[in-house]
Motif scaffolding. Structure first.
Motif, short mmCIF file in Angstrom:
data_model
loop_
_atom_site.label_atom_id
_atom_site.label_comp_id
_atom_site.label_asym_id
_atom_site.label_seq_id
_atom_site.Cartn_x
_atom_site.Cartn_y
_atom_site.Cartn_z
N MET A 178 28.45 24.21 14.79
CA MET A 178 29.14 23.06 13.96
C MET A 178 30.41 23.95 12.87
SD MET A 178 25.52 22.19 12.17
CE MET A 178 25.94 21.11 11.30
N TYR A 228 35.16 23.31 12.12
CA TYR A 228 36.34 23.85 10.86
C TYR A 228 37.09 25.36 11.37
CZ TYR A 228 33.72 19.71 9.86
OH TYR A 228 33.53 18.36 9.51
N LEU A 253 31.21 22.05 5.48
CA LEU A 253 29.93 21.95 5.96
C LEU A 253 28.87 21.99 4.97
CD1 LEU A 253 30.75 24.78 8.53
CD2 LEU A 253 30.36 23.00 9.07
#
Lengths: 248, 333
Positions: B209, B213, B238
């Motif tokens: 996750m 980014y 996030l």
């Protein structure tokens, strides 16, 4: 119940030897004693081409039945653990191969089996890799040119202990450096220990001068293991105890 | 001999060459290189009309190990967990040397981060829930994925489905992790061991996750934990998952189910946010509403009133002091 112990020397160096006997010869001898020799050649981060002298790395590993890899200091951690694991699998596969030949005849190696049967054999190899005991002697070149790389080497060794201690089997590590103090070929940095967590600042002051006695250092390292008492097939006989005391 | 194998693992097959298995005699026409890693190279190939992906490796043992894992997946869960296995064989090259390979279902899709960039951030949570479900099944079957990373995940679309494509690191629970990639490895970050446990996968999933980014990744620096938390906090997209990610990084989730639940809740909250006020007024009784209002008012008042009291107190003290000083001066005179 001890299933037997795999023995490895892990040589970390950045240049060629220039004193004493041929390291490849010593590696051959070590292999005959049941000790695998892996070699990692460390490059300077900016170095783009493989410098001279590092061909020796492959030669020593091939003679010692192990793996070799030339890497940048940055990727040392992953290489150290990969080389160690690969060499373990290879040794164990050799053991299983021998056993297969005993049962099925000369030409039966794992690669000769149909793909369907190989799966089961590999499972045995993996089981052994997970549960066998392992002794790794790390032999670090601490000559002047290694100066910048030693912190990375320490990290990599700590990382190695993290990887190997996740296994079910027991581990013992020890660290030696060469060239040694006061003109000796090799010095002991750390005696046999199950964990490498305490290695911070264990490396001795760097030895200056251009002496790299790889061969003699390797011989000394080889002698730190207990003499070979039985052949490697003891891995497969689970009932026999194969305790091998190595004098600490 | 093994040394040579180690060194020459980059396998280069010319496009258009035909590979025929030694044992099963299936022929494959090589179309395109799909990728290569530490343990082999994957090609797209045609077998008759069917497109398949073939993984070649000169290290036969790693092929055997992966095939074992794929077989287990099929036994346990049908083919949902990984690509389905089609064939295992050896190929004798024209020069006489032998390479092991296996053919599997070809999954056509996009890499996770590409997919999210194209289709929107809201997909991250949804796809992670899918992944957590699959991981849950895998863990229940006694396995840990191990080398979970963005590159090993692919999104097929439509309908959007997250699939994993490289199962080489799959390890039985309780053993030592077989394969890992530093950025996704909790050992590298100093946040846990390399024992195959469900928490190991959940850590890697949290890193997946984060990686979406930080496509360039980042290094651990002097204080790995701090570096990690700083990056987590700095990625604004996030934010909704920050708590869940943090729990996963610290190994607080006992199962992937728990994390799945947290992320699902978050997803439901986000989509319901606009309706929230209306809903709450509808569902609560009047008295509850009044109480709520009161507490809200109180809360709202609390800080200004406190300041007022402070000023009053100070004023009184000042006035009293002045009177006292006047009194003292009068006494002197």
């Amino acid at each position: 119940m001890n299933k037997g112990t795999l023995k490895q020397i892990l040589l970390i160096t950045d240049g060629c030897s220039n004193k004493g006997e041929d390291p490849a010869a010593v590696a051959t001898l070590a292999l005959q004693q049941g000790i695998t020799v892996n070699v990692i050649g460390v490059l300077e981060n900016e170095q783009s081409e493989q410098p001279e002298g590092l061909e020796e790395v492959e030669e020593i590993a091939m003679s010692g039945g192990g793996y070799s890899q030339v890497v940048y200091a940055k990727s040392l951690s992953q290489t150290v653990q990969m080389v160690t694991r690969q060499a373990m699998t290879q040794t164990l596969q050799g053991v299983v191969n021998q056993e297969l030949q005993q049962i099925l005849g000369q030409d039966q190696k794992i690669e000769e089996l149909p793909p369907e049967k190989r799966g089961e054999v590999m499972e045995v190899v993996e089981d052994l890799g997970e549960t066998c005991d392992l002794e790794v002697l790390v032999l670090v070149d601490t000559s002047a040119s290694m100066h910048n790389k030693l912190p990375t080497v320490q990290d990599a060794l700590f990382d190695l202990s993290l990887s190997l201690n996740a296994r079910t089997g027991n581990n013992r590590f020890s660290i030696y450096s060469f060239p040694g103090k006061r003109g000796k070929d090799v010095s002991k940095v750390m005696d046999w220990t199950p964990q490498l967590e305490s290695i911070s600042s264990v490396f001795p002051k760097l030895t200056s001068g251009g002496i790299t006695p790889t061969g003699p250092a390797l011989r000394e390292a080889m002698n730190q293991f207990a003499p070979k008492k039985r052949n490697l097939r003891s891995f497969l006989s689970r009932d026999e105890s194969t305790m091998e005391e190595s004098g600490d | 001999m093994m040394n040579q194998q180690w060194k020459s693992q980059g396998i280069n097959l010319p496009i258009g060459s035909v590979v025929t298995g030694k044992w099963h005699n299936h022929s494959y026409l090589i179309r395109k290189k799909l990728g290569s890693g530490a343990c082999g190279t994957v090609y797209l190939a045609d077998q008759g009309n069917q497109q398949v992906a073939i993984k070649f490796s000169q290290n036969g043992s790693s092929i055997t190990t992966e095939v074992n894992v794929l077989r287990t997946f099929q036994k346990v869960q049908g083919k949902r967990l990984g690509p389905s296995l089609l064939d295992v064989d050896d190929w004798v090259q024209p020069n006489g040397s032998q390479i092991s390979f296996y053919a599997m279902e070809y999954l056509k899709g996009k890499e996770l981060s590409t997919f999210i960039q194209k289709h929107g951030h809201e997909w991250l949570g949804i796809l992670m829930v899918q992944l957590l479900k699959d991981l849950g099944d895998l863990h229940e079957a006694g396995w840990v994925f191990g080398d979970l990373k963005t590159e090993n995940l692919i999104v097929t679309f439509p309908p959007a489905r997250l699939r994993w494509i490289d199962v080489g690191g799959t390890t039985q629970i309780g053993r030592a992790i077989k394969e890992y990639t530093e950025f996704y490895d909790r050992g590298y970050w100093g946040l846990g061991s390399r024992k195959a446990e469900p928490t190991y996968d959940l850590f890697a999933l949290a890193m997946v996750m984060i990686h979406v980014y930080y496509p360039k990744r980042f290094e651990k620096g002097k204080d790995p934990e701090k570096t990690l938390m700083r990056h987590l906090q700095q990625a604004s997209s996030l934010k909704p998952y920050a708590t869940a990610i943090q729990k996963a990084l610290y190994g607080k989730y006992r199962s992937s189910k728990e994390m799945e639940q947290d992320i699902t809740n978050q997803l439901m909250n986000v989509s319901n946010n606009r309706l929230k006020d209306q809903q709450s007024s509808r569902t609560h009784s009047r008295t509850q509403r009044k109480q709520q209002k009161k507490t809200v008012q109180k809360r709202n008042n609390s800080s200004p009133s406190q300041a007022k009291y402070l000023w009053e107190g100070a004023g009184i003290i000042v006035v009293v002091c002045m009177f006292y000083i006047v009194y003292v001066i009068l006494q002197w005179i």
